[in-house]
Design a protein around this motif. Structure first.
Motif, PDB file in Angstrom:
ATOM      1  N   GLY A  69     -41.165 -37.167   8.684  1.00  0.00           N
ATOM      2  CA  GLY A  69     -40.654 -35.807   8.739  1.00  0.00           C
ATOM      3  C   GLY A  69     -39.310 -35.631   8.064  1.00  0.00           C
ATOM      4  N   ILE A  70     -38.926 -36.577   7.185  1.00  0.00           N
ATOM      5  CA  ILE A  70     -37.637 -36.525   6.483  1.00  0.00           C
ATOM      6  C   ILE A  70     -37.924 -36.220   5.017  1.00  0.00           C
ATOM      7  CG2 ILE A  70     -35.551 -37.811   5.847  1.00  0.00           C
ATOM      8  CD1 ILE A  70     -36.226 -39.643   8.313  1.00  0.00           C
ATOM      9  N   HIS A  71     -37.414 -35.122   4.527  1.00  0.00           N
ATOM     10  CA  HIS A  71     -37.691 -34.706   3.153  1.00  0.00           C
ATOM     11  C   HIS A  71     -36.462 -34.982   2.297  1.00  0.00           C
ATOM     12  CE1 HIS A  71     -41.389 -33.052   4.624  1.00  0.00           C
ATOM     13  NE2 HIS A  71     -40.714 -32.389   5.558  1.00  0.00           N
ATOM     14  N   ALA A  72     -36.549 -36.040   1.504  1.00  0.00           N
ATOM     15  CA  ALA A  72     -35.424 -36.493   0.685  1.00  0.00           C
ATOM     16  C   ALA A  72     -35.647 -36.126  -0.774  1.00  0.00           C
ATOM     17  CB  ALA A  72     -35.275 -38.013   0.809  1.00  0.00           C
ATOM     18  N   ARG A  73     -34.555 -35.840  -1.454  1.00  0.00           N
ATOM     19  CA  ARG A  73     -34.631 -35.651  -2.896  1.00  0.00           C
ATOM     20  C   ARG A  73     -34.312 -36.982  -3.582  1.00  0.00           C
ATOM     21  NH1 ARG A  73     -29.596 -33.398  -1.645  1.00  0.00           N
ATOM     22  NH2 ARG A  73     -27.834 -34.185  -2.889  1.00  0.00           N
ATOM     23  N   VAL A  74     -34.850 -37.157  -4.759  1.00  0.00           N
ATOM     24  CA  VAL A  74     -34.687 -38.400  -5.518  1.00  0.00           C
ATOM     25  C   VAL A  74     -33.842 -38.119  -6.751  1.00  0.00           C
ATOM     26  CG1 VAL A  74     -35.868 -40.156  -6.889  1.00  0.00           C
ATOM     27  CG2 VAL A  74     -36.846 -39.411  -4.704  1.00  0.00           C
ATOM     28  N   LYS A  75     -32.883 -38.998  -7.007  1.00  0.00           N
ATOM     29  CA  LYS A  75     -32.091 -38.899  -8.227  1.00  0.00           C
ATOM     30  C   LYS A  75     -32.065 -40.255  -8.909  1.00  0.00           C
ATOM     31  CE  LYS A  75     -27.671 -37.435 -10.190  1.00  0.00           C
ATOM     32  NZ  LYS A  75     -26.364 -36.782  -9.917  1.00  0.00           N
ATOM     33  N   ILE A  76     -32.405 -40.270 -10.179  1.00  0.00           N
ATOM     34  CA  ILE A  76     -32.428 -41.505 -10.968  1.00  0.00           C
ATOM     35  C   ILE A  76     -31.463 -41.338 -12.135  1.00  0.00           C
ATOM     36  CG2 ILE A  76     -33.846 -43.091 -12.314  1.00  0.00           C
ATOM     37  CD1 ILE A  76     -36.289 -42.013 -10.775  1.00  0.00           C
ATOM     38  N   VAL A  77     -30.588 -42.327 -12.324  1.00  0.00           N
ATOM     39  CA  VAL A  77     -29.648 -42.296 -13.440  1.00  0.00           C
ATOM     40  C   VAL A  77     -29.801 -43.579 -14.248  1.00  0.00           C
ATOM     41  CG1 VAL A  77     -28.006 -40.879 -12.144  1.00  0.00           C
ATOM     42  CG2 VAL A  77     -27.763 -43.378 -12.150  1.00  0.00           C
ATOM     43  N   ASP A  78     -29.318 -43.562 -15.477  1.00  0.00           N
ATOM     44  CA  ASP A  78     -29.291 -44.780 -16.271  1.00  0.00           C
ATOM     45  C   ASP A  78     -28.259 -45.740 -15.702  1.00  0.00           C
ATOM     46  OD1 ASP A  78     -31.240 -43.922 -18.086  1.00  0.00           O
ATOM     47  OD2 ASP A  78     -29.742 -42.850 -19.292  1.00  0.00           O
ATOM     48  N   LYS A  79     -28.580 -47.002 -15.733  1.00  0.00           N
ATOM     49  CA  LYS A  79     -27.653 -48.001 -15.199  1.00  0.00           C
ATOM     50  C   LYS A  79     -26.570 -48.263 -16.235  1.00  0.00           C
ATOM     51  CE  LYS A  79     -27.348 -52.345 -12.684  1.00  0.00           C
ATOM     52  NZ  LYS A  79     -28.059 -53.516 -12.168  1.00  0.00           N
ATOM     53  N   ASP A  80     -25.506 -47.503 -16.124  1.00  0.00           N
ATOM     54  CA  ASP A  80     -24.396 -47.600 -17.064  1.00  0.00           C
ATOM     55  C   ASP A  80     -23.142 -47.960 -16.273  1.00  0.00           C
ATOM     56  OD1 ASP A  80     -22.696 -47.441 -19.192  1.00  0.00           O
ATOM     57  OD2 ASP A  80     -22.626 -45.249 -19.241  1.00  0.00           O
ATOM     58  N   GLY A  81     -22.903 -49.241 -16.106  1.00  0.00           N
ATOM     59  CA  GLY A  81     -21.757 -49.697 -15.331  1.00  0.00           C
ATOM     60  C   GLY A  81     -22.182 -50.377 -14.042  1.00  0.00           C
ATOM     61  N   ARG A  82     -21.204 -50.759 -13.229  1.00  0.00           N
ATOM     62  CA  ARG A  82     -21.460 -51.482 -11.997  1.00  0.00           C
ATOM     63  C   ARG A  82     -22.128 -50.580 -10.970  1.00  0.00           C
ATOM     64  NH1 ARG A  82     -15.792 -54.104 -10.721  1.00  0.00           N
ATOM     65  NH2 ARG A  82     -16.195 -52.863  -8.848  1.00  0.00           N
ATOM     66  N   ALA A  83     -23.074 -51.162 -10.238  1.00  0.00           N
ATOM     67  CA  ALA A  83     -23.838 -50.386  -9.270  1.00  0.00           C
ATOM     68  C   ALA A  83     -22.948 -49.795  -8.185  1.00  0.00           C
ATOM     69  CB  ALA A  83     -24.915 -51.258  -8.642  1.00  0.00           C
ATOM     70  N   ASP A  84     -21.956 -50.551  -7.711  1.00  0.00           N
ATOM     71  CA  ASP A  84     -21.101 -50.040  -6.633  1.00  0.00           C
ATOM     72  C   ASP A  84     -20.306 -48.821  -7.096  1.00  0.00           C
ATOM     73  OD1 ASP A  84     -19.976 -52.391  -8.097  1.00  0.00           O
ATOM     74  OD2 ASP A  84     -18.115 -51.748  -7.140  1.00  0.00           O
ATOM     75  N   LYS A  85     -19.882 -48.805  -8.355  1.00  0.00           N
ATOM     76  CA  LYS A  85     -19.162 -47.650  -8.896  1.00  0.00           C
ATOM     77  C   LYS A  85     -20.072 -46.434  -8.988  1.00  0.00           C
ATOM     78  CE  LYS A  85     -15.174 -49.718  -9.808  1.00  0.00           C
ATOM     79  NZ  LYS A  85     -13.927 -49.328  -9.108  1.00  0.00           N
ATOM     80  N   LEU A  86     -21.311 -46.650  -9.420  1.00  0.00           N
ATOM     81  CA  LEU A  86     -22.269 -45.553  -9.517  1.00  0.00           C
ATOM     82  C   LEU A  86     -22.569 -44.971  -8.139  1.00  0.00           C
ATOM     83  CD1 LEU A  86     -24.799 -47.089 -12.081  1.00  0.00           C
ATOM     84  CD2 LEU A  86     -23.105 -45.303 -12.535  1.00  0.00           C
ATOM     85  N   ILE A  87     -22.757 -45.852  -7.150  1.00  0.00           N
ATOM     86  CA  ILE A  87     -23.051 -45.391  -5.788  1.00  0.00           C
ATOM     87  C   ILE A  87     -21.885 -44.584  -5.238  1.00  0.00           C
ATOM     88  CG2 ILE A  87     -23.474 -46.151  -3.418  1.00  0.00           C
ATOM     89  CD1 ILE A  87     -24.870 -48.651  -4.687  1.00  0.00           C
ATOM     90  N   ALA A  88     -20.671 -45.110  -5.397  1.00  0.00           N
ATOM     91  CA  ALA A  88     -19.491 -44.414  -4.873  1.00  0.00           C
ATOM     92  C   ALA A  88     -19.317 -43.050  -5.520  1.00  0.00           C
ATOM     93  CB  ALA A  88     -18.249 -45.275  -5.087  1.00  0.00           C
ATOM     94  N   ALA A  89     -19.535 -42.972  -6.847  1.00  0.00           N
ATOM     95  CA  ALA A  89     -19.385 -41.703  -7.551  1.00  0.00           C
ATOM     96  C   ALA A  89     -20.429 -40.690  -7.089  1.00  0.00           C
ATOM     97  CB  ALA A  89     -19.485 -41.927  -9.054  1.00  0.00           C
ATOM     98  N   GLU A  90     -21.663 -41.141  -6.891  1.00  0.00           N
ATOM     99  CA  GLU A  90     -22.720 -40.235  -6.444  1.00  0.00           C
ATOM    100  C   GLU A  90     -22.464 -39.758  -5.015  1.00  0.00           C
ATOM    101  OE1 GLU A  90     -26.120 -37.908  -6.793  1.00  0.00           O
ATOM    102  OE2 GLU A  90     -24.916 -38.965  -8.298  1.00  0.00           O
TER     103      GLU A  90
END
Length: 264
Positions: A201-222
């Motif tokens: 019953g959880i409706h989540a949206r999906v976002k996919i980005v190109d892996k440009d840089g460190r994963a932790d930086k991308l996660i924090a920015a998002e």
């Protein structure tokens, strides 16, 4: 997620852990199990002219007794189910010994500027050795908000474990985003994760980005862009050797401004 295990110790991160635990126990109508850990006294010995002199350098028993009195008094006035256990020992080992029937363990991600205890190391070792989910909160946390969740998805078993553990909390969120950096091949894609959540019953949206840089930086920015309240992610999903030399999990524990719900 009913059995919430809270590390109790009189340090700079305790209030943040305590507040997060109360918020989660109330939200989920759970039980708060407090494990009050007093580290072994640190003892130094010197030998001079054949005589040994032993000095207790660091003994926290008195301060922990006062800490227990203060917190149990506060808990007696809170509207939550709770229990208390005292132990003396190494912090990570003591928490792990108490965690067999825990659904969630509440710790700090790190304690900035405080050399003792080394909470990032303690939390890293607990996450790597427990099957329970771990919530690692910043020491500055004042309340645990549940409105917006970011799921950092890499398709691996650890990410799946974190997602499954987080379902009771995600079900209370108003917004859930599954975020992934594009790679050549994922064990399970983000759409599969979204389908899994939809069956709860959880409706989540999906976002996919190109892996440009460190994963932790991308996660924090998002997380910042989406004003997330907390991050759900797998820990040590790419192997311990890679993580040992500065992997995503340890960098997130060191730097994240948001609580991290970690599964392994």
């Amino acid at each position: 997620m009913k059995n919430i295990l809270l590390l109790v110790h009189d340090d700079a991160g305790q209030e943040a852990r305590f507040q997060a635990a109360l918020d989660i126990v109330r939200a989920l109508d759970g039980h708060l199990a407090c494990i009050d850990v007093t580290p072994y006294p640190v003892i130094a010995g010197e030998t001079a002219m054949g005589y040994a002199e032993t000095v207790v350098v660091f003994d926290e028993r008195d301060s922990e007794a006062k800490n227990k009195s203060a917190l149990t008094d506060r808990l007696s006035r809170e509207d939550v189910s709770w229990s208390w256990a005292d132990t003396i020992g190494e912090m990570a080992a003591s928490v792990l010994d108490a965690a067999d029937l825990a659904d969630l363990i509440i710790l700090n991600r790190a304690l900035d500027g405080y050399p003792l205890p080394d909470m990032r190391d303690i939390t890293s070792r607990i996450v790597a050795r427990t099957s329970a989910a771990v919530l690692a909160v910043p020491e500055t946390l004042e309340r645990f908000a549940i409105d917006r969740a970011l799921v950092a998805w890499d398709g691996g078993r650890s990410a799946a474990a974190a997602l499954r553990a987080a379902v009771p909390l995600l079900a209370l969120a108003n917004e859930v985003e599954i975020f992934t950096a594009r790679e050549d091949e994922l064990r399970n894609g983000p759409d599969q994760a979204a389908t899994y959540l939809s069956r709860h019953g959880i409706h989540a949206r999906v976002k996919i980005v190109d892996k440009d840089g460190r994963a932790d930086k991308l996660i924090a920015a998002e997380a910042q862009a989406g004003r997330a309240d907390y991050i759900v992610m797998g820990a040590y999903g790419r192997g311990r050797v890679m993580e040992t030399f500065g992997g995503v999990t340890k960098r997130m524990l060191q730097d994240s401004k948001l609580p991290l719900l970690l599964g392994h």
